[in-house]
Scaffold this motif. Structure first.
Motif, PDB file in Angstrom:
ATOM      1  N   ILE A  87       0.864  -1.186   0.000  1.00  0.00           N
ATOM      2  CA  ILE A  87       0.000   0.000   0.000  1.00  0.00           C
ATOM      3  C   ILE A  87       0.894   1.228   0.000  1.00  0.00           C
ATOM      4  CG2 ILE A  87      -1.753   1.317   1.243  1.00  0.00           C
ATOM      5  CD1 ILE A  87      -2.703  -1.315   2.487  1.00  0.00           C
ATOM      6  N   MET A  88       0.669   2.099  -0.961  1.00  0.00           N
ATOM      7  CA  MET A  88       1.414   3.357  -1.047  1.00  0.00           C
ATOM      8  C   MET A  88       0.534   4.506  -0.572  1.00  0.00           C
ATOM      9  SD  MET A  88       2.926   5.217  -4.454  1.00  0.00           S
ATOM     10  CE  MET A  88       2.950   7.023  -4.511  1.00  0.00           C
ATOM     11  N   ILE A  89       1.089   5.343   0.281  1.00  0.00           N
ATOM     12  CA  ILE A  89       0.415   6.573   0.696  1.00  0.00           C
ATOM     13  C   ILE A  89       1.044   7.726  -0.074  1.00  0.00           C
ATOM     14  CG2 ILE A  89      -0.316   8.022   2.614  1.00  0.00           C
ATOM     15  CD1 ILE A  89      -1.242   5.132   2.883  1.00  0.00           C
ATOM     16  N   ALA A  90       0.252   8.433  -0.852  1.00  0.00           N
ATOM     17  CA  ALA A  90       0.772   9.478  -1.739  1.00  0.00           C
ATOM     18  C   ALA A  90       0.779  10.843  -1.058  1.00  0.00           C
ATOM     19  CB  ALA A  90      -0.074   9.549  -3.011  1.00  0.00           C
ATOM     20  N   PRO A  91       1.791  11.684  -1.365  1.00  0.00           N
ATOM     21  CA  PRO A  91       1.823  13.046  -0.830  1.00  0.00           C
ATOM     22  C   PRO A  91       1.080  14.035  -1.727  1.00  0.00           C
ATOM     23  CG  PRO A  91       3.850  12.617  -1.998  1.00  0.00           C
ATOM     24  CD  PRO A  91       3.027  11.356  -2.103  1.00  0.00           C
ATOM     25  N   SER A  92       0.529  13.526  -2.815  1.00  0.00           N
ATOM     26  CA  SER A  92      -0.213  14.357  -3.774  1.00  0.00           C
ATOM     27  C   SER A  92      -1.577  13.724  -3.996  1.00  0.00           C
ATOM     28  CB  SER A  92       0.549  14.429  -5.101  1.00  0.00           C
ATOM     29  OG  SER A  92       0.612  13.139  -5.684  1.00  0.00           O
ATOM     30  N   SER A 113      -2.087  -3.253  -6.669  1.00  0.00           N
ATOM     31  CA  SER A 113      -2.112  -3.080  -5.220  1.00  0.00           C
ATOM     32  C   SER A 113      -3.033  -1.918  -4.851  1.00  0.00           C
ATOM     33  CB  SER A 113      -0.684  -2.882  -4.712  1.00  0.00           C
ATOM     34  OG  SER A 113       0.131  -3.983  -5.101  1.00  0.00           O
ATOM     35  N   LEU A 114      -2.546  -0.983  -4.041  1.00  0.00           N
ATOM     36  CA  LEU A 114      -3.412   0.087  -3.544  1.00  0.00           C
ATOM     37  C   LEU A 114      -2.605   1.354  -3.299  1.00  0.00           C
ATOM     38  CD1 LEU A 114      -6.230   0.951  -2.391  1.00  0.00           C
ATOM     39  CD2 LEU A 114      -5.438   0.079  -0.178  1.00  0.00           C
ATOM     40  N   ILE A 115      -3.154   2.478  -3.739  1.00  0.00           N
ATOM     41  CA  ILE A 115      -2.585   3.797  -3.436  1.00  0.00           C
ATOM     42  C   ILE A 115      -3.674   4.629  -2.770  1.00  0.00           C
ATOM     43  CG2 ILE A 115      -1.408   5.844  -4.307  1.00  0.00           C
ATOM     44  CD1 ILE A 115      -0.552   4.262  -6.736  1.00  0.00           C
ATOM     45  N   ILE A 116      -3.308   5.325  -1.694  1.00  0.00           N
ATOM     46  CA  ILE A 116      -4.246   6.135  -0.913  1.00  0.00           C
ATOM     47  C   ILE A 116      -3.723   7.560  -0.818  1.00  0.00           C
ATOM     48  CG2 ILE A 116      -5.208   6.486   1.407  1.00  0.00           C
ATOM     49  CD1 ILE A 116      -5.200   3.484   1.767  1.00  0.00           C
ATOM     50  N   SER A 117      -4.632   8.515  -0.816  1.00  0.00           N
ATOM     51  CA  SER A 117      -4.270   9.928  -0.653  1.00  0.00           C
ATOM     52  C   SER A 117      -5.352  10.647   0.140  1.00  0.00           C
ATOM     53  CB  SER A 117      -4.107  10.601  -2.015  1.00  0.00           C
ATOM     54  OG  SER A 117      -3.936  12.003  -1.875  1.00  0.00           O
ATOM     55  N   GLU A 118      -4.944  11.684   0.859  1.00  0.00           N
ATOM     56  CA  GLU A 118      -5.912  12.554   1.540  1.00  0.00           C
ATOM     57  C   GLU A 118      -6.494  13.600   0.595  1.00  0.00           C
ATOM     58  OE1 GLU A 118      -5.246  13.854   5.832  1.00  0.00           O
ATOM     59  OE2 GLU A 118      -3.201  13.426   5.179  1.00  0.00           O
ATOM     60  N   TYR A 119      -5.894  13.737  -0.580  1.00  0.00           N
ATOM     61  CA  TYR A 119      -6.214  14.862  -1.444  1.00  0.00           C
ATOM     62  C   TYR A 119      -7.019  14.401  -2.656  1.00  0.00           C
ATOM     63  CZ  TYR A 119      -2.384  16.219   1.545  1.00  0.00           C
ATOM     64  OH  TYR A 119      -1.592  16.422   2.645  1.00  0.00           O
ATOM     65  N   GLU A 120      -8.135  15.068  -2.902  1.00  0.00           N
ATOM     66  CA  GLU A 120      -9.072  14.599  -3.920  1.00  0.00           C
ATOM     67  C   GLU A 120      -8.569  14.824  -5.332  1.00  0.00           C
ATOM     68  OE1 GLU A 120     -13.821  14.791  -5.043  1.00  0.00           O
ATOM     69  OE2 GLU A 120     -12.992  16.184  -3.564  1.00  0.00           O
ATOM     70  N   LEU A 124      -0.649  19.148  -5.861  1.00  0.00           N
ATOM     71  CA  LEU A 124       0.761  18.774  -5.976  1.00  0.00           C
ATOM     72  C   LEU A 124       1.388  18.743  -4.583  1.00  0.00           C
ATOM     73  CD1 LEU A 124       1.782  20.920  -9.083  1.00  0.00           C
ATOM     74  CD2 LEU A 124       1.769  18.422  -8.947  1.00  0.00           C
ATOM     75  N   PRO A 125       2.440  17.940  -4.392  1.00  0.00           N
ATOM     76  CA  PRO A 125       3.043  17.829  -3.055  1.00  0.00           C
ATOM     77  C   PRO A 125       3.545  19.168  -2.531  1.00  0.00           C
ATOM     78  CG  PRO A 125       3.869  16.114  -4.501  1.00  0.00           C
ATOM     79  CD  PRO A 125       3.112  17.070  -5.362  1.00  0.00           C
ATOM     80  N   ARG A 133       1.590  12.706   4.868  1.00  0.00           N
ATOM     81  CA  ARG A 133       1.675  11.352   4.323  1.00  0.00           C
ATOM     82  C   ARG A 133       2.345  10.413   5.313  1.00  0.00           C
ATOM     83  NH1 ARG A 133       6.341  10.505   0.147  1.00  0.00           N
ATOM     84  NH2 ARG A 133       7.407  10.966   2.114  1.00  0.00           N
ATOM     85  N   ASN A 134       3.456  10.860   5.895  1.00  0.00           N
ATOM     86  CA  ASN A 134       4.204   9.995   6.814  1.00  0.00           C
ATOM     87  C   ASN A 134       3.369   9.578   8.020  1.00  0.00           C
ATOM     88  OD1 ASN A 134       6.293  10.357   5.049  1.00  0.00           O
ATOM     89  ND2 ASN A 134       7.523  11.655   6.391  1.00  0.00           N
TER      90      ASN A 134
END
Length: 254
Positions: A87-92, A113-120, A124-125, A133-134
């Motif tokens: 699972i990857m957590i994206a900063p963007s 697999s899976l990528i998750i982000s807080e940003y819709e 950009l980071p 993200r961390n």
């Protein structure tokens, strides 16, 4: 890109839980019983590269998800070697691929697999979004491994987050004047060292019925003497049980 219907309980326990999460890929990975974060320097030395690769492979074989941030170096090595259990957590936001240097692997993570982000969207980071993200990487994990890190690095900030959240923290041992951050964690008894990957995994009791540490070791190194030094009489029991045989001091898996 879709919006998660429900924030995972582990993330709701953070001091600042995410208000919303967006994802692409296999949302079923969030149901895994054990998540292991592997994070670290963007410039790993050859020793770190090799052991990070092995850690990610062996942990994912045991059913653990590998959580990381998709960054250059340790992060992307961990993702690549644990596919599809990662699972990857994206900063963007997910409409951007960051960093672009890892685009081919990140696309594979999105597919398998899976990528998750807080940003819709259209985000950009920013400097702060890496820290955000961390916190999600640490929050979603049950165990945190930092193979290599400099002092005052982002990985050391993540180590502090892990300790604040009472997450078990592990590092690789390095030579003096290398990986000063992780060596300082060891010196202060804030982290435990991984001296043997197979012993470490066995201590976590993650192994699925399909995983066999002895057979896995022998599949990579078939020298009987080395296998015996590691596993002792257990190896002889495998020979008596017909799981292996010896030919010219080599282990043959049956």
């Amino acid at each position: 890109m879709k919006k998660l219907d429900q924030i995972p309980q582990k993330l709701l326990e953070l001091k600042k839980p995410p208000e919303a999460l967006f994802y692409t890929g296999d949302i079923g990975l969030l149901d895994s019983q054990v998540n292991v974060a592997i994070i670290g320097t963007r410039k790993p030395n050859p020793y770190t590269k090799a052991l990070t690769s092995t850690l990610a492979k062996e942990l994912s074989k045991c059913g653990a998800n590998i959580i990381s941030g998709g960054a250059l170096g340790v992060d992307i090595i961990a993702h690549q070697n644990s596919l599809p259990k990662t699972i990857m957590i994206a900063p963007s936001s997910l409409d951007y691929i960051y960093p672009s240097a890892n685009a081919h692997i990140i696309k594979e993570i999105a597919q398998k697999s899976l990528i998750i982000s807080e940003y819709e969207k259209n985000f950009l980071p920013k400097k702060y979004s890496f820290l955000q993200r961390n916190r999600l990487v640490i929050g979603l994990s049950d165990i945190v491994i930092i193979p290599q890190a400099d002092l005052n690095s982002g990985s050391m900030q993540s180590a502090k987050m892990a300790l604040d959240c009472n997450k078990p923290l592990y590092v690789l041992p390095h030579r003096i004047n290398e990986s000063l951050g992780t060596n300082s964690l060891l010196q202060k008894n804030l982290a435990k060292a991984i001296y043997d990957i197979y012993d470490f995994i066995a201590s976590l009791k993650l192994a699925t019925p399909q995983y066999d540490a002895i057979l896995d070791f022998c599949s990579k190194n078939n020298d009987f003497e080395e296998a015996y030094l590691k596993f002792g009489d257990q190896l002889l029991e495998y020979e008596l049980d017909g799981k292996i045989k010896r030919e010219n001091n080599k282990v043959i898996i049956l």
